[in-house]
Design an enzyme around this catalytic site. Structure first.
Site, PDB file in Angstrom:
ATOM      1  N   ASP A 168      42.549  31.484 -15.957  1.00  0.00           N
ATOM      2  CA  ASP A 168      42.791  30.304 -15.126  1.00  0.00           C
ATOM      3  C   ASP A 168      42.961  29.071 -15.997  1.00  0.00           C
ATOM      4  O   ASP A 168      42.011  28.603 -16.628  1.00  0.00           O
ATOM      5  CB  ASP A 168      41.606  30.088 -14.170  1.00  0.00           C
ATOM      6  CG  ASP A 168      41.844  28.893 -13.253  1.00  0.00           C
ATOM      7  OD1 ASP A 168      42.494  29.077 -12.214  1.00  0.00           O
ATOM      8  OD2 ASP A 168      41.404  27.776 -13.602  1.00  0.00           O
TER       9      ASP A 168
ATOM     10  N   TYR B 184      44.941  20.714 -18.178  1.00  0.00           N
ATOM     11  CA  TYR B 184      44.020  21.108 -19.259  1.00  0.00           C
ATOM     12  C   TYR B 184      44.686  21.008 -20.634  1.00  0.00           C
ATOM     13  O   TYR B 184      44.006  21.105 -21.651  1.00  0.00           O
ATOM     14  CB  TYR B 184      43.498  22.541 -19.056  1.00  0.00           C
ATOM     15  CG  TYR B 184      42.808  22.825 -17.748  1.00  0.00           C
ATOM     16  CD1 TYR B 184      42.438  21.799 -16.884  1.00  0.00           C
ATOM     17  CD2 TYR B 184      42.512  24.128 -17.362  1.00  0.00           C
ATOM     18  CE1 TYR B 184      41.806  22.078 -15.671  1.00  0.00           C
ATOM     19  CE2 TYR B 184      41.887  24.404 -16.165  1.00  0.00           C
ATOM     20  CZ  TYR B 184      41.540  23.386 -15.310  1.00  0.00           C
ATOM     21  OH  TYR B 184      40.923  23.668 -14.120  1.00  0.00           O
TER      22      TYR B 184
ATOM     23  N   LYS C 124      48.200  25.382 -12.654  1.00  0.00           N
ATOM     24  CA  LYS C 124      48.135  24.446 -11.523  1.00  0.00           C
ATOM     25  C   LYS C 124      49.043  23.242 -11.755  1.00  0.00           C
ATOM     26  O   LYS C 124      49.207  22.793 -12.898  1.00  0.00           O
ATOM     27  CB  LYS C 124      46.691  23.944 -11.323  1.00  0.00           C
ATOM     28  CG  LYS C 124      45.657  25.051 -11.343  1.00  0.00           C
ATOM     29  CD  LYS C 124      44.252  24.574 -11.052  1.00  0.00           C
ATOM     30  CE  LYS C 124      43.236  25.648 -11.403  1.00  0.00           C
ATOM     31  NZ  LYS C 124      42.792  25.622 -12.814  1.00  0.00           N
TER      32      LYS C 124
ATOM     33  N   HIS D 160      46.864  21.474  -7.617  1.00  0.00           N
ATOM     34  CA  HIS D 160      45.529  21.272  -8.197  1.00  0.00           C
ATOM     35  C   HIS D 160      44.582  20.502  -7.270  1.00  0.00           C
ATOM     36  O   HIS D 160      43.409  20.847  -7.136  1.00  0.00           O
ATOM     37  CB  HIS D 160      45.684  20.535  -9.536  1.00  0.00           C
ATOM     38  CG  HIS D 160      44.564  20.757 -10.502  1.00  0.00           C
ATOM     39  ND1 HIS D 160      44.749  20.785 -11.866  1.00  0.00           N
ATOM     40  CD2 HIS D 160      43.235  20.947 -10.312  1.00  0.00           C
ATOM     41  CE1 HIS D 160      43.579  20.991 -12.463  1.00  0.00           C
ATOM     42  NE2 HIS D 160      42.651  21.084 -11.546  1.00  0.00           N
TER      43      HIS D 160
ATOM     44  N   LEU E 190      29.127  28.530 -12.174  1.00  0.00           N
ATOM     45  CA  LEU E 190      27.767  28.434 -12.723  1.00  0.00           C
ATOM     46  C   LEU E 190      27.236  27.009 -12.605  1.00  0.00           C
ATOM     47  O   LEU E 190      26.238  26.664 -13.254  1.00  0.00           O
ATOM     48  CB  LEU E 190      27.773  28.857 -14.199  1.00  0.00           C
ATOM     49  CG  LEU E 190      28.305  30.270 -14.482  1.00  0.00           C
ATOM     50  CD1 LEU E 190      28.403  30.512 -15.995  1.00  0.00           C
ATOM     51  CD2 LEU E 190      27.410  31.324 -13.838  1.00  0.00           C
TER      52      LEU E 190
HETATM   53  P1  NDP Z   1      31.277  26.876 -15.264  1.00  0.00           P
HETATM   54  O1  NDP Z   1      30.437  26.853 -14.055  1.00  0.00           O
HETATM   55  O2  NDP Z   1      32.110  28.066 -15.564  1.00  0.00           O
HETATM   56  O3  NDP Z   1      30.302  26.587 -16.491  1.00  0.00           O
HETATM   57  C1  NDP Z   1      30.774  26.451 -17.808  1.00  0.00           C
HETATM   58  C2  NDP Z   1      29.617  25.933 -18.661  1.00  0.00           C
HETATM   59  O4  NDP Z   1      28.531  26.850 -18.603  1.00  0.00           O
HETATM   60  C3  NDP Z   1      29.985  25.759 -20.107  1.00  0.00           C
HETATM   61  O5  NDP Z   1      29.302  24.616 -20.571  1.00  0.00           O
HETATM   62  C4  NDP Z   1      29.433  27.014 -20.764  1.00  0.00           C
HETATM   63  O6  NDP Z   1      29.026  26.748 -22.080  1.00  0.00           O
HETATM   64  C5  NDP Z   1      28.238  27.340 -19.888  1.00  0.00           C
HETATM   65  N1  NDP Z   1      28.021  28.792 -19.739  1.00  0.00           N
HETATM   66  C6  NDP Z   1      28.980  29.733 -19.532  1.00  0.00           C
HETATM   67  N2  NDP Z   1      28.432  30.944 -19.458  1.00  0.00           N
HETATM   68  C7  NDP Z   1      27.095  30.783 -19.624  1.00  0.00           C
HETATM   69  C8  NDP Z   1      26.022  31.683 -19.654  1.00  0.00           C
HETATM   70  N3  NDP Z   1      26.195  32.984 -19.512  1.00  0.00           N
HETATM   71  N4  NDP Z   1      24.766  31.163 -19.838  1.00  0.00           N
HETATM   72  C9  NDP Z   1      24.592  29.836 -19.989  1.00  0.00           C
HETATM   73  N5  NDP Z   1      25.573  28.947 -19.961  1.00  0.00           N
HETATM   74  C10 NDP Z   1      26.835  29.406 -19.782  1.00  0.00           C
HETATM   75  O7  NDP Z   1      32.151  25.517 -15.239  1.00  0.00           O
HETATM   76  P2  NDP Z   1      33.651  25.080 -15.385  1.00  0.00           P
HETATM   77  O8  NDP Z   1      33.680  23.689 -14.893  1.00  0.00           O
HETATM   78  O9  NDP Z   1      34.217  25.344 -16.712  1.00  0.00           O
HETATM   79  O10 NDP Z   1      34.438  25.974 -14.323  1.00  0.00           O
HETATM   80  C11 NDP Z   1      35.018  27.223 -14.624  1.00  0.00           C
HETATM   81  C12 NDP Z   1      36.511  27.173 -14.511  1.00  0.00           C
HETATM   82  O11 NDP Z   1      36.916  26.727 -13.219  1.00  0.00           O
HETATM   83  C13 NDP Z   1      37.171  26.139 -15.432  1.00  0.00           C
HETATM   84  O12 NDP Z   1      37.209  26.539 -16.781  1.00  0.00           O
HETATM   85  C14 NDP Z   1      38.530  26.015 -14.795  1.00  0.00           C
HETATM   86  O13 NDP Z   1      39.338  27.132 -15.135  1.00  0.00           O
HETATM   87  C15 NDP Z   1      38.151  26.038 -13.318  1.00  0.00           C
HETATM   88  N6  NDP Z   1      37.989  24.673 -12.772  1.00  0.00           N
HETATM   89  C16 NDP Z   1      38.906  24.264 -11.813  1.00  0.00           C
HETATM   90  C17 NDP Z   1      38.828  23.014 -11.268  1.00  0.00           C
HETATM   91  C18 NDP Z   1      39.809  22.636 -10.221  1.00  0.00           C
HETATM   92  O14 NDP Z   1      39.851  21.440  -9.854  1.00  0.00           O
HETATM   93  N7  NDP Z   1      40.597  23.537  -9.679  1.00  0.00           N
HETATM   94  C19 NDP Z   1      37.821  22.035 -11.695  1.00  0.00           C
HETATM   95  C20 NDP Z   1      36.887  22.550 -12.680  1.00  0.00           C
HETATM   96  C21 NDP Z   1      36.973  23.817 -13.163  1.00  0.00           C
HETATM   97  P3  NDP Z   1      29.836  27.195 -23.414  1.00  0.00           P
HETATM   98  O15 NDP Z   1      31.304  27.133 -23.111  1.00  0.00           O
HETATM   99  O16 NDP Z   1      29.415  26.190 -24.424  1.00  0.00           O
HETATM  100  O17 NDP Z   1      29.381  28.592 -23.723  1.00  0.00           O
END
Ligand code: NDP
Length: 275
Positions: free
Chosen positions: A44, A49, A74, A107, A189
């Site tokens: 995704d 981005y 998006k 988006h 998460l």
């Molecule tokens: P997430 O809920 O996926 O959380 C990501 C964060 O959690 C990062 O800081 C990561 O750290 C940490 N993390 C990941 N796995 C673990 C684990 N197993 N244990 C502890 N911490 C963990 O948040 P996102 O906001 O990134 O959302 C996911 C995806 O959703 C985005 O990447 C994007 O593709 C999409 N998205 C879409 C949006 C929209 O408007 N349509 C808006 C926001 C997101 P680290 O990377 O340092 O390991």
């Protein structure tokens, strides 16, 4: 190995994918390569981005057949409008280095711009032309979906929304269930913050000998959500994928659902109009 959801046009979408929001382009190729090596097949990204090229490089060097992959990008708010959307799609497709996309999403509704219905007509054309296998929206509230339904017979295949135990989005999910729109959870998460230290989640992690993130992802999967956790930490990328060999009970699911507090980590779609 990865369960799929059948979208309203028959396309199968992996229920677990890999998100790359806030991953710099230069680091994206390595992150996506790690994810593909771990078994993820759905990626995704978004024009906003600014890492579609990095995603494309990882896809190209993966050696995986195109039909094994499911690639979502998006349309950014600034590119809304019929002609603008068609042009933006071509830029994204070029950066990703793909002949076709699997899923293209608007988006944000950006209601003040008043253009999402025009953008949707462009997505309909891209779909009719075979440039994309499924079209959908992101951050659409029921009112935005209702407006779209009043101007177009084509129902979005997916609505990607902020969704996690702190913000369960019952009304948006109910609208989706009623109208055949799959719900995809962004920030599944809750961005890896305090959610992962909440008692019901840490207790279930101990009970199943799993990590808190795995419990939360399992909760999503069993509710029928598509999830796209993001991580640039290889061990976490693999951890988030290892969620298909255990199951939460109905009582466990309820315990996690008890964390609802209507709390967003991101913008409110009714008022977010940034370009
Ligand atoms: P997430 O809920 O996926 O959380 C990501 C964060 O959690 C990062 O800081 C990561 O750290 C940490 N993390 C990941 N796995 C673990 C684990 N197993 N244990 C502890 N911490 C963990 O948040 P996102 O906001 O990134 O959302 C996911 C995806 O959703 C985005 O990447 C994007 O593709 C999409 N998205 C879409 C949006 C929209 O408007 N349509 C808006 C926001 C997101 P680290 O990377 O340092 O390991």
């Amino acid at each position: 190995m990865i369960p799929t959801l059948k979208l309203n046009n028959g396309v199968e979408m992996p229920q677990l994918g890999f998100g790359v929001f806030q991953v710099p382009d230069a680091e994206t190729t390595a992150a996506v390569t790690t994810a593909l090596d771990a078994g993820y097949r759905s990626i995704d990204t978004a024009a906003a981005y600014q890492n579609e090229a990095g995603v494309g490089k990882a896809l190209a060097s993966s050696g995986l057949a195109r039909e094994e992959l499911f690639v979502t990008t998006k349309l950014w708010n600034a590119d809304q409008g019929y002609q603008e959307t068609l042009a933006a799609f071509e830029r994204s497709r070029g950066l990703l280095g793909l002949d076709f996309l699997d899923l293209y999403l608007i988006h944000w509704p950006a209601p003040e711009l008043g253009k999402y219905a025009d953008s949707w007509r462009a997505l309909e054309k891209l779909y009719a032309d075979g440039a994309v296998r499924a079209i959908g929206v992101s951050n659409f509230q029921p009112a935005h979906l209702q407006h779209l339904a009043s101007v177009s017979p084509v129902v979005p295949a997916v609505n990607q929304i902020e969704l996690h135990p702190y913000l369960q989005q019952d009304a948006v999910r109910a609208y989706g269930n009623e109208h055949g729109i799959a719900t995809e959870a962004w920030s599944p998460l809750a961005k890896g913050g305090s959610l992962l230290s909440e008692a019901p989640i840490t207790e279930l992690a101990a009970k199943y000998d799993r990590t808190p993130a795995q419990i939360v992802l399992r909760w999503h999967l069993q509710l029928g959500n598509v999830v796209i956790p993001k991580s640039v930490t290889p061990a976490r990328v693999r951890e988030n994928f290892a969620v298909f060999d255990f199951e939460l009970t109905a009582a466990d699911l309820d315990a996690v659902s008890g964390l609802e507090r209507g709390e967003r980590t991101g913008p409110d779609p009714d008022t977010f109009n940034a370009v």
